[in-house]
Design a protein around this motif. Structure first.
Motif, PDB file in Angstrom:
ATOM      1  N   ARG A 113      81.310  12.434  -9.045  1.00 11.29           N
ATOM      2  CA  ARG A 113      82.072  12.079 -10.242  1.00 11.29           C
ATOM      3  C   ARG A 113      83.057  10.951  -9.949  1.00 11.29           C
ATOM      4  N   ILE A 114      83.619  10.969  -8.739  1.00 10.04           N
ATOM      5  CA  ILE A 114      84.548   9.908  -8.352  1.00 10.04           C
ATOM      6  C   ILE A 114      83.822   8.575  -8.231  1.00 10.04           C
ATOM      7  N   THR A 115      82.675   8.554  -7.562  1.00 11.83           N
ATOM      8  CA  THR A 115      81.948   7.289  -7.403  1.00 11.83           C
ATOM      9  C   THR A 115      81.477   6.750  -8.751  1.00 11.83           C
ATOM     10  N   ALA A 116      81.185   7.647  -9.683  1.00  6.25           N
ATOM     11  CA  ALA A 116      80.740   7.213 -11.001  1.00  6.25           C
ATOM     12  C   ALA A 116      81.866   6.599 -11.823  1.00  6.25           C
ATOM     13  N   THR A 117      83.108   6.831 -11.407  1.00  6.87           N
ATOM     14  CA  THR A 117      84.270   6.360 -12.162  1.00  6.87           C
ATOM     15  C   THR A 117      84.666   4.941 -11.801  1.00  6.87           C
ATOM     16  N   THR A 118      84.249   4.466 -10.625  1.00  3.73           N
ATOM     17  CA  THR A 118      84.727   3.180 -10.123  1.00  3.73           C
ATOM     18  C   THR A 118      83.598   2.369  -9.509  1.00  3.73           C
ATOM     19  N   ALA A 119      83.750   1.062  -9.549  1.00  3.66           N
ATOM     20  CA  ALA A 119      82.802   0.172  -8.871  1.00  3.66           C
ATOM     21  C   ALA A 119      83.277  -0.179  -7.470  1.00  3.66           C
ATOM     22  N   LEU A 120      84.442   0.309  -7.071  1.00  5.43           N
ATOM     23  CA  LEU A 120      84.967   0.019  -5.740  1.00  5.43           C
ATOM     24  C   LEU A 120      84.233   0.845  -4.682  1.00  5.43           C
ATOM     25  N   PRO A 121      84.228   0.380  -3.421  1.00  3.78           N
ATOM     26  CA  PRO A 121      83.661   1.202  -2.352  1.00  3.78           C
ATOM     27  C   PRO A 121      84.392   2.533  -2.243  1.00  3.78           C
ATOM     28  N   VAL A 122      83.654   3.591  -1.984  1.00  4.10           N
ATOM     29  CA  VAL A 122      84.234   4.927  -1.847  1.00  4.10           C
ATOM     30  C   VAL A 122      83.950   5.451  -0.447  1.00  4.10           C
ATOM     31  N   THR A 123      85.009   5.833   0.239  1.00  4.63           N
ATOM     32  CA  THR A 123      84.880   6.494   1.534  1.00  4.63           C
ATOM     33  C   THR A 123      85.354   7.933   1.363  1.00  4.63           C
ATOM     34  N   ALA A 124      84.562   8.876   1.828  1.00  2.32           N
ATOM     35  CA  ALA A 124      84.803  10.291   1.547  1.00  2.32           C
ATOM     36  C   ALA A 124      85.304  11.033   2.780  1.00  2.32           C
ATOM     37  N   ASP A 125      86.138  12.010   2.543  1.00  2.24           N
ATOM     38  CA  ASP A 125      86.555  12.938   3.591  1.00  2.24           C
ATOM     39  C   ASP A 125      85.497  14.032   3.664  1.00  2.24           C
ATOM     40  N   LEU A 126      84.742  14.034   4.752  1.00  4.23           N
ATOM     41  CA  LEU A 126      83.663  15.014   4.915  1.00  4.23           C
ATOM     42  C   LEU A 126      84.003  16.066   5.964  1.00  4.23           C
ATOM     43  N   ASP A 127      85.297  16.287   6.185  1.00  5.39           N
ATOM     44  CA  ASP A 127      85.763  17.309   7.128  1.00  5.39           C
ATOM     45  C   ASP A 127      85.063  17.149   8.478  1.00  5.39           C
ATOM     46  N   GLY A 128      84.490  18.223   9.010  1.00  4.34           N
ATOM     47  CA  GLY A 128      83.831  18.132  10.309  1.00  4.34           C
ATOM     48  C   GLY A 128      82.334  17.915  10.211  1.00  4.34           C
ATOM     49  N   GLY A 129      81.847  17.588   9.006  1.00  2.00           N
ATOM     50  CA  GLY A 129      80.418  17.373   8.815  1.00  2.00           C
ATOM     51  C   GLY A 129      79.682  18.548   8.224  1.00  2.00           C
ATOM     52  N   PHE A 130      80.412  19.629   7.909  1.00  2.00           N
ATOM     53  CA  PHE A 130      79.822  20.811   7.275  1.00  2.00           C
ATOM     54  C   PHE A 130      78.623  21.345   8.057  1.00  2.00           C
ATOM     55  N   GLY A 131      78.731  21.341   9.373  1.00  2.00           N
ATOM     56  CA  GLY A 131      77.706  21.955  10.211  1.00  2.00           C
ATOM     57  C   GLY A 131      76.523  21.072  10.534  1.00  2.00           C
ATOM     58  N   ASP A 132      76.359  19.975   9.816  1.00  2.00           N
ATOM     59  CA  ASP A 132      75.245  19.047  10.055  1.00  2.00           C
ATOM     60  C   ASP A 132      75.683  17.686   9.549  1.00  2.00           C
ATOM     61  N   ALA A 133      76.347  16.932  10.401  1.00  2.00           N
ATOM     62  CA  ALA A 133      76.940  15.668   9.966  1.00  2.00           C
ATOM     63  C   ALA A 133      75.894  14.691   9.443  1.00  2.00           C
ATOM     64  N   GLY A 134      74.732  14.650  10.074  1.00  2.00           N
ATOM     65  CA  GLY A 134      73.690  13.735   9.638  1.00  2.00           C
ATOM     66  C   GLY A 134      73.213  14.048   8.231  1.00  2.00           C
ATOM     67  N   GLU A 135      72.931  15.293   7.957  1.00  2.00           N
ATOM     68  CA  GLU A 135      72.464  15.679   6.630  1.00  2.00           C
ATOM     69  C   GLU A 135      73.568  15.499   5.588  1.00  2.00           C
ATOM     70  N   THR A 136      74.793  15.803   5.962  1.00  2.00           N
ATOM     71  CA  THR A 136      75.914  15.641   5.026  1.00  2.00           C
ATOM     72  C   THR A 136      76.107  14.179   4.667  1.00  2.00           C
ATOM     73  N   VAL A 137      76.002  13.296   5.647  1.00  2.00           N
ATOM     74  CA  VAL A 137      76.120  11.859   5.370  1.00  2.00           C
ATOM     75  C   VAL A 137      74.957  11.390   4.503  1.00  2.00           C
ATOM     76  N   ARG A 138      73.764  11.871   4.792  1.00  2.00           N
ATOM     77  CA  ARG A 138      72.606  11.477   3.969  1.00  2.00           C
ATOM     78  C   ARG A 138      72.851  11.838   2.519  1.00  2.00           C
ATOM     79  N   ARG A 139      73.352  13.024   2.270  1.00  2.00           N
ATOM     80  CA  ARG A 139      73.604  13.469   0.905  1.00  2.00           C
ATOM     81  C   ARG A 139      74.772  12.707   0.282  1.00  2.00           C
ATOM     82  N   ALA A 140      75.767  12.376   1.076  1.00  2.00           N
ATOM     83  CA  ALA A 140      76.901  11.604   0.564  1.00  2.00           C
ATOM     84  C   ALA A 140      76.459  10.207   0.143  1.00  2.00           C
ATOM     85  N   ILE A 141      75.611   9.594   0.945  1.00  2.00           N
ATOM     86  CA  ILE A 141      75.057   8.283   0.573  1.00  2.00           C
ATOM     87  C   ILE A 141      74.318   8.396  -0.754  1.00  2.00           C
ATOM     88  N   GLY A 142      73.624   9.506  -0.960  1.00  4.39           N
ATOM     89  CA  GLY A 142      72.875   9.714  -2.187  1.00  4.39           C
ATOM     90  C   GLY A 142      73.731   9.789  -3.439  1.00  4.39           C
TER      91      GLY A 142
END
Length: 269
Positions: free
Chosen positions: A83-112
């Motif tokens: 919802r945040i990325t949909a609100t702005t055209a600026l680059p968004v960097t997210a706080d993903l804590d410790g990666g939620f147990g699988d940093a690679g998969e969490t980043v893949r989903r965040a990119i999505g």
């Protein structure tokens, strides 16, 4: 707000990542006021001088009734970030804590959902394990075709316990160098840093390679900039300031107060 498709979000993340990396490397410190929902993102994005949006993991969790520390379900967190990325055209960097147990998969989903960079905590795991987490995040971006901008967070200071401060600074430097070698753009060292400590961290990790947090008692952004810091963020503090204002308003209204003159209508999406 219209949700983007996954390919559109990934394409956006790829372009935004280049912009975000340039902002980190620029001589001027990147100042990001952390947001926690769509309306806070829109208000901050519209401020003159805002060049990127950073989410506050603590703030998003609190707004959904969860404590900090990956207690919020990842699906709920990512839905809020989308919802945040949909609100702005600026680059968004997210706080993903410790990666939620699988940093690679969490980043893949965040990119999505359109995210171009992230903070990921080492949580003071053993160094080899921490490097593996950071490398997994970078590799996920590479597989998606996104030069993901990782602001690798070390908890060397905030989880130091009784360890001497000098040892914690040295640990932060060792970890920071390792995370840069793994592909991170920047190293986030949260804590209230003195000018001397900041100089030591910059000398040990690199100029425009350090990210700090603006807490009560910290240096001003301009002072950190002069010391070679790349980014300053404010974590949960913007939400705390907003909630403090709400609390004070509630106290006033309960005592027959009135809405202050000059209050802006900022919540019209």
């Amino acid at each position: 707000m219209n949700a983007q498709t996954a390919p559109e979000s990934t394409a956006r993340a790829a372009g935004d990542a280049q912009t975000l990396a340039a902002l980190y490397a620029a001589p001027e410190i990147l100042r990001v006021v952390n947001v926690w929902d769509a309306v806070s993102a829109r208000v901050v994005a519209e401020l003159p001088g805002t060049r990127a949006i950073a989410t506050a993991g603590h703030g998003i969790a609190a707004s959904h009734g969860y404590p900090d520390g990956e207690r919020i379900p990842l699906d709920v967190m990512l839905a809020a970030v989308e919802r945040i990325t949909a609100t702005t055209a600026l680059p968004v960097t997210a706080d993903l804590d410790g990666g939620f147990g699988d940093a690679g998969e969490t980043v893949r989903r965040a990119i999505g959902v359109g995210v171009s960079g992230a903070n990921i905590e080492d949580q003071l795991r053993p160094l080899d394990a921490s490097v593996a987490v950071m490398r997994a995040a970078i590799s996920a971006g590479e597989r998606e075709g996104v030069p993901f901008v990782l602001n690798a967070r070390t908890d060397a200071l905030v989880r130091a316990g009784d360890r001497p401060r000098a040892e914690s600074i040295a640990d932060a430097i060792e970890r920071g160098r390792a995370y840069l070698d793994a592909g991170a753009q920047c190293v986030f060292v949260p804590g209230v840093l003195t000018a001397d400590e900041t100089r030591e961290l910059v000398a040990g990790i690199g100029e425009r390679r350090i990210s700090v947090i603006g807490l009560p008692g910290a240096l001003a952004a301009a002072e950190y900039e002069a010391l070679g810091v790349a980014r300053i963020s404010y974590g949960p503090m913007p939400q705390n300031v907003a909630l403090t204002a709400l609390k004070r308003l509630g106290e006033s209204l309960a005592s027959d107060g009135v809405i202050p003159e000059g209050t802006e209508m900022l919540n019209n999406l």
